[in-house]
Motif scaffolding. Structure first.
Motif, PDB file in Angstrom:
ATOM      1  N   UNK B  68      39.529  40.287  29.612  1.00 36.10           N
ATOM      2  CA  UNK B  68      38.574  39.778  30.393  1.00 36.10           C
ATOM      3  C   UNK B  68      39.096  39.361  31.924  1.00 36.10           C
ATOM      4  N   UNK B  69      40.079  38.864  31.761  1.00 34.75           N
ATOM      5  CA  UNK B  69      40.919  38.466  33.063  1.00 34.75           C
ATOM      6  C   UNK B  69      41.080  39.776  33.963  1.00 34.75           C
ATOM      7  N   UNK B  70      41.632  40.804  33.619  1.00 29.96           N
ATOM      8  CA  UNK B  70      41.865  42.007  34.088  1.00 29.96           C
ATOM      9  C   UNK B  70      40.671  42.421  34.608  1.00 29.96           C
ATOM     10  N   UNK B  71      39.673  42.536  33.788  1.00 24.93           N
ATOM     11  CA  UNK B  71      38.363  43.146  34.070  1.00 24.93           C
ATOM     12  C   UNK B  71      37.659  42.326  35.436  1.00 24.93           C
ATOM     13  N   UNK B  72      37.834  40.955  35.443  1.00 27.66           N
ATOM     14  CA  UNK B  72      37.234  40.184  36.589  1.00 27.66           C
ATOM     15  C   UNK B  72      37.872  40.664  37.803  1.00 27.66           C
ATOM     16  N   UNK B  73      39.123  40.668  37.556  1.00 24.98           N
ATOM     17  CA  UNK B  73      40.015  41.158  38.839  1.00 24.98           C
ATOM     18  C   UNK B  73      39.588  42.665  39.298  1.00 24.98           C
TER      19      UNK B  73
END
Lengths: 160, 102
Positions: B68-73
């Motif tokens: 999720x964090x990588x997708x947000x970035x």
């Protein structure tokens, strides 16, 4: 029920002609996914899904759509010429993955085991501390990159 | 049919929808949304495995949070790129981005 929300929302996203309608369908799809995470006994993931996807990414995408739409006078054809080939490829991928999921003996438990939030927090700062730090660095890089890319060139010249 | 297979089939279906959208849509923002759908389907399968496979030790939940964090970035930088391209080319249609062809 939630699966219908997920798959129907996803289909609406890729088939609707108006981009804003697609974005709303995407929010339905993400909300149903959050419900499914809660059903799987992972409330921390469901909360993160609501915060990150429903809260942040959806708003970001809606902003991008509203910044870039020149007016809804003419909606162009939504699909490329190669859409039929894309349908075939996507169906093949779905079929292969579903076949693999059904035919593999998973030795799965009969009921879902929940995720303890406390255990996740502990793991995140002990066993997974390095990925956690890398993600912090990645998010910093993404923030700086987004600011750099979204800046208008004229402001750049005015600053000099 | 609340079983591991059911969740995996829903995940496969969502991935296929996302892949189709990425290949077939002409709007650059819609292509980014399709990528988000594919990432979400992978997250669903990770969480399902974490819930049903014994001995997972919450690894799937942590992987899902990291994804999720990588997708947000990715969404941040991708949308900034798309906005920059649309600002210079005045269109969100990826068919029109053909400068290198000429």
């Amino acid at each position: 029920m939630l699966a219908i929300g997920i798959l129907g929302g996803g289909l609406a996203v890729v088939t609707l002609r108006n981009v804003i309608h697609s974005a709303v369908a995407m929010m339905i799809c993400f909300g149903s996914l959050a419900g499914m995470y809660a059903l799987l006994g992972a409330p921390i993931i469901a909360a993160a899904q609501v915060l990150i996807y429903l809260g942040a990414i959806s708003v970001l995408i809606l902003f991008a759509i509203m910044l870039t739409q020149a007016g809804d006078a003419s909606l162009p054809a939504p699909f490329h010429r190669q859409a039929p080939i894309a349908v075939v490829i996507a169906l093949v991928v779905v079929g292969l993955v579903a076949w693999a999921a059904v035919s593999t003996p998973w030795h799965a438990a009969s009921a879902a085991v929940g995720v303890a939030i406390e255990a996740v927090g502990n793991l995140l700062f002990t066993d997974y501390a390095l990925p956690f730090e890398i993600i912090g660095f990645l998010l910093l890089a993404a923030i700086i990159g987004a600011i750099f890319l979204a800046r208008r060139p004229e402001e750049d010249e005015r600053a000099n | 049919m609340a079983s591991l297979q059911g969740y995996l089939i829903v995940s496969a279906g969502l991935f296929g929808i996302g892949a189709f959208g990425f290949m077939a849509r002409r709007n650059a923002i819609l292509m980014l949304i399709s990528i988000e759908l594919m990432l979400n389907s992978v997250n669903l399968s990770l969480v399902a495995f974490n819930a049903y496979i014994p001995g997972a030790h919450n690894a799937g939940a942590i992987f899902a949070l990291i994804v999720m964090a990588v997708a947000a970035a990715e969404a941040t930088v991708g949308l900034a790129l798309v906005i920059a391209i649309i600002r210079t080319r005045q269109t969100p249609e990826v068919d029109e981005y053909d400068d290198l062809k000429e």
